[in-house]
Scaffold this motif. Structure first.
Motif, PDB file in Angstrom:
ATOM      1  N   GLY A  16      -7.074 -31.855  -5.312  1.00 53.83           N
ATOM      2  CA  GLY A  16      -6.397 -31.252  -4.164  1.00 53.83           C
ATOM      3  C   GLY A  16      -7.170 -30.109  -3.544  1.00 53.83           C
ATOM      4  O   GLY A  16      -6.920 -29.735  -2.389  1.00 53.83           O
ATOM      5  N   ALA A  19      -8.533 -30.940  -0.221  1.00 50.90           N
ATOM      6  CA  ALA A  19      -7.597 -31.111   0.893  1.00 50.90           C
ATOM      7  C   ALA A  19      -7.281 -29.803   1.600  1.00 50.90           C
ATOM      8  O   ALA A  19      -6.642 -29.790   2.646  1.00 50.90           O
ATOM      9  CB  ALA A  19      -6.297 -31.752   0.381  1.00 50.90           C
ATOM     10  N   GLU A  24      -7.146 -21.729   3.349  1.00 47.12           N
ATOM     11  CA  GLU A  24      -6.395 -22.029   2.128  1.00 47.12           C
ATOM     12  C   GLU A  24      -7.315 -22.013   0.913  1.00 47.12           C
ATOM     13  O   GLU A  24      -6.922 -21.581  -0.172  1.00 47.12           O
ATOM     14  CB  GLU A  24      -5.720 -23.393   2.253  1.00 47.12           C
ATOM     15  N   SER A  37      -1.424 -29.363  -1.694  1.00 54.55           N
ATOM     16  CA  SER A  37      -2.058 -30.412  -0.893  1.00 54.55           C
ATOM     17  C   SER A  37      -2.670 -31.456  -1.820  1.00 54.55           C
ATOM     18  O   SER A  37      -2.929 -31.194  -2.999  1.00 54.55           O
ATOM     19  CB  SER A  37      -3.139 -29.825   0.007  1.00 54.55           C
ATOM     20  N   SER A  38      -2.917 -32.646  -1.302  1.00 57.40           N
ATOM     21  CA  SER A  38      -3.484 -33.700  -2.142  1.00 57.40           C
ATOM     22  C   SER A  38      -4.363 -34.632  -1.325  1.00 57.40           C
ATOM     23  O   SER A  38      -4.279 -34.684  -0.103  1.00 57.40           O
ATOM     24  CB  SER A  38      -2.368 -34.513  -2.819  1.00 57.40           C
TER      25      SER A  38
END
Length: 216
Positions: A16, A19, A24, A37-38
């Motif tokens: 993740g 992603a 972030e 997220s993934s």
């Protein structure tokens, strides 16, 4: 895709990292923010994501980017994030962040994430990824075998040892006679003429071309 690195409980959190947006990613590096997220857990999707990240242009080395990059530099000796203009390259941040996440997950979960023979992530260094090495680790059959130079033939001669014979290029003319009716022959000739391409590959290195078409 049955490799544990894609099928384990930690797989979403591990991959993740790729992603995340740059902001972030910095937040994750600085504050160890949980990853929600993934990315699809298969080698092709992950490789596509790495290729996308590789194309992101270098960014300014300041503020939270500088703080996050400095953390990675302090942890990983091999981390090398700057281009010739002292701009921050993005791919090294993501690659090293994967190694950071590996450390954090192993400590947090008490697991050992599968590694390459040298102890790293297969096909991914701290600064970049090598697609062929990454794919080699997760497919059957390994890399395409190389059988040597097709233009050299080796022969062992008793009393002389190994002798190398170098092949030379050859040329010639091939005449093909097609037993078809005149209407079909005219159609075939028209199709070849309309294609506008007379040459084609012959074997691995050869090149052939149509020199003449005759209707009998």
């Amino acid at each position: 895709m049955n490799d544990p690195i894609f099928q384990s409980d930690y797989s979403d959190e591990f991959w993740g990292v790729l992603a995340l947006s740059v902001d972030e990613l910095c937040d994750f590096i600085i504050n160890d923010k949980p990853i929600t997220s993934s990315v699809p857990l298969d080698s092709i999707s992950i490789l596509d994501r790495l290729e996308h990240i590789r194309q992101i242009k270098p960014i300014e080395y300041d503020k939270h980017v500088k703080q996050a990059s400095n953390i990675l530099q302090a942890i990983f000796e091999k981390y090398s994030p700057f281009d010739k203009k002292d701009m921050q390259k993005v791919l090294p941040m993501y690659c090293s962040a994967l190694y950071l996440q590996m450390q954090r997950l192993e400590q947090k979960l008490g697991v050992s994430i599968p590694k390459a023979k040298r102890g790293g992530i297969s096909g991914i260094s701290h600064n970049q990824h090598t697609p062929k090495n990454f794919m080699e680790a997760y497919v059957t059959g390994g890399l395409k075998p190389i059988y040597g130079n097709p233009f050299i033939r080796e022969e062992f001669v008793k009393g002389e040892g190994k002798i190398k014979h170098t092949l030379t290029k050859a040329s010639g003319q091939l005449e093909i006679i097609l037993d078809i009716d005149v209407a079909k022959a005219k159609e075939l000739k028209r199709m070849i003429d309309d294609a506008g391409v007379s040459s084609f590959y012959l074997g691995k290195k050869g090149l052939a071309y149509v020199s003449d078409i005759r209707l009998r």
